[in-house]
Design an enzyme around this catalytic site. Structure first.
Site, mmCIF file in Angstrom:
data_model
loop_
_atom_site.group_PDB
_atom_site.id
_atom_site.type_symbol
_atom_site.label_atom_id
_atom_site.label_comp_id
_atom_site.label_asym_id
_atom_site.label_seq_id
_atom_site.Cartn_x
_atom_site.Cartn_y
_atom_site.Cartn_z
ATOM 1 N N HIS A 48 48.858 36.836 38.497
ATOM 2 C CA HIS A 48 49.361 36.093 37.351
ATOM 3 C C HIS A 48 50.335 35.080 37.930
ATOM 4 C CE1 HIS A 48 48.620 40.087 35.162
ATOM 5 N NE2 HIS A 48 47.687 39.243 34.772
ATOM 6 N N ASP A 51 53.541 36.641 38.724
ATOM 7 C CA ASP A 51 53.541 37.640 39.815
ATOM 8 C C ASP A 51 53.994 36.926 41.099
ATOM 9 O OD1 ASP A 51 52.474 39.818 38.334
ATOM 10 O OD2 ASP A 51 50.425 39.082 38.650
HETATM 11 C C1 XLS Z 1 43.600 42.455 30.487
HETATM 12 C C2 XLS Z 1 42.958 41.627 31.504
HETATM 13 C C3 XLS Z 1 43.924 41.203 32.563
HETATM 14 C C4 XLS Z 1 43.411 40.029 33.315
HETATM 15 C C5 XLS Z 1 44.450 39.395 34.186
HETATM 16 O O1 XLS Z 1 42.956 43.172 29.747
HETATM 17 O O2 XLS Z 1 41.863 42.316 32.087
HETATM 18 O O3 XLS Z 1 44.128 42.280 33.435
HETATM 19 O O4 XLS Z 1 42.367 40.418 34.094
HETATM 20 O O5 XLS Z 1 45.474 38.928 33.427
#
Ligand code: XLS
Ligand code: MG
Length: 346
Positions: A48, A51
């Site tokens: 993210h 992150d």
């Molecule tokens: C949430 C999503 C998240 C994305 C990344 O349900 O899967 O993990 O993959 O933000």
């Protein structure tokens, strides 16, 4: 067939807090997670935006890039690469009512600002992929938005990203709900339809997550196949899910072994990875998992992929063709289940 490369995100190692309970494990420092990912055999890291650059809302655009470059150095130190950067458009209060489909213009502008910073961070981390999980793009109250206008505005936000950087690629990660009540872009089909309406469809693809397809009542392997058919499967998030309910992000293979076998099969049969695509894991450990063994869900998911890949490579296509010619799918079913149970000789 390229070697499968595995990636995971820092959010996949967490303290265990949830709606119904506080964290129960000590927080693991970011640097320690990155080091551990390399130790357990990951090839890359999913990010993210925050992150990589915590507190980015309060930094200048130059400071954001500078911090991202430091993270690139950490990745290099551990021989890891960055797969993608996803703008986290679900924490900040300015995204409470969505980002690209927010009711307030200033919230839309904030979401676009974060998305363009994600492009900057992606570039600094050495990847050309921005992943959009459209967490809050939809409604909590159905009549609160004009759905047609908002869906078009979501496309406009994608266009802004594509025009900001002429080489960036967008991976849309569809999910039918959670945290939003009704998503405007809930499935692979929705995502590909929006991609086709952007200023440069050749730079918009999808990342299919096993659990998200299941939550939509769909088959993950067929969603992956649908995207592959048009050259649009640019990422996967493998995990598992016990039925249509909240997003469980269970370890790959923990619930639906035959479905996971077919996910591995469709990826292998279509040389997934040859164009740099990664086998992304998006798994969360159980609340009960001891802190001193809290990477096991990631290790297990990679091992399960590898075990299922061995089964795929054993699959008898001649026998399959024979069953199809006879229209004898009971025979084929039994063969597949025996293969998975390891007694396919009988
Ligand atoms: C949430 C999503 C998240 C994305 C990344 O349900 O899967 O993990 O993959 O933000
Ligand atoms: Mg995911």
């Amino acid at each position: 067939m390229a070697k499968f490369r595995f990636t995971v995100g820092p959010w996949n190692v967490h303290e265990g807090h949830e709606t119904f309970g506080p964290g129960i494990r000590p927080e693991v420092p970011f640097e320690k997670k990155i080091r551990k990912f390399a130790e357990i055999g990951m090839d890359g890291v999913q990010f993210h935006d925050d992150d990589a650059v915590p507190d980015m809302n309060n930094l200048s655009e130059e400071a954001i890039v500078a911090r991202a470059k430091e993270v690139k150095g950490l990745l290099d130190e551990h021989g890891l690469f960055a797969e993608f950067v996803a703008p986290r458009l679900w924490f900040d209060k300015r995204t409470n009512d969505g980002g690209y489909t927010a009711s307030l213009d200033e919230d839309y502008e904030f979401a676009v600002w974060r998305s363009l910073r994600s492009v900057d961070i992606a570039r600094a981390l050495g990847t050309d992929k921005v992943q959009l999980w459209l967490a809050r793009e939809g409604t909590l109250s159905a009549e609160s938005k004009d759905p047609v206008e908002k869906i078009r505005r979501m496309r406009d936000a994608f266009n802004t990203i594509l025009e900001y950087d002429e080489n960036i690629k967008i991976l849309i990660e569809p999910k039918p709900n959670e945290p939003i009540d009704r998503s405007y872009c809930g499935t692979c089909g929705h995502a590909l339809a929006v991609a086709a309406e952007t200023v440069d469809p050749s730079r918009v693809g999808v990342c299919i997550e096993s659990a998200h397809s299941i939550m939509a009542g769909l088959d993950p392997a067929n969603d992956m196949a649908f995207a592959i058919a048009w050259g649009k499967l640019w990422g996967v998030h493998l995990n598992d899910q016990n039925g249509i309910r909240y997003d469980q992000d269970k370890s790959f293979g923990a619930e639906n072994l035959r479905s996971c076998f077919n996910q591995v099969k469709v990826l292998y049969e279509n040389d997934f990875g040859d164009n740099g695509e990664c086998v992304g894991l998006d798994v969360k450990t159980m609340r009960t998992q001891p802190a001193d063994d809290q990477y096991r869900h990631i290790i297990n998911s990679k091992k399960m992929f590898e075990k299922l890949l061995k089964k795929v490579k054993k699959f008898d296509y001649g026998f399959q063709k024979k069953c199809v010619a006879e229209q004898n799918f009971e025979k084929l079913d039994y063969y597949v289940m025996s293969l998975l149970l390891g007694d396919d000789e009988d």
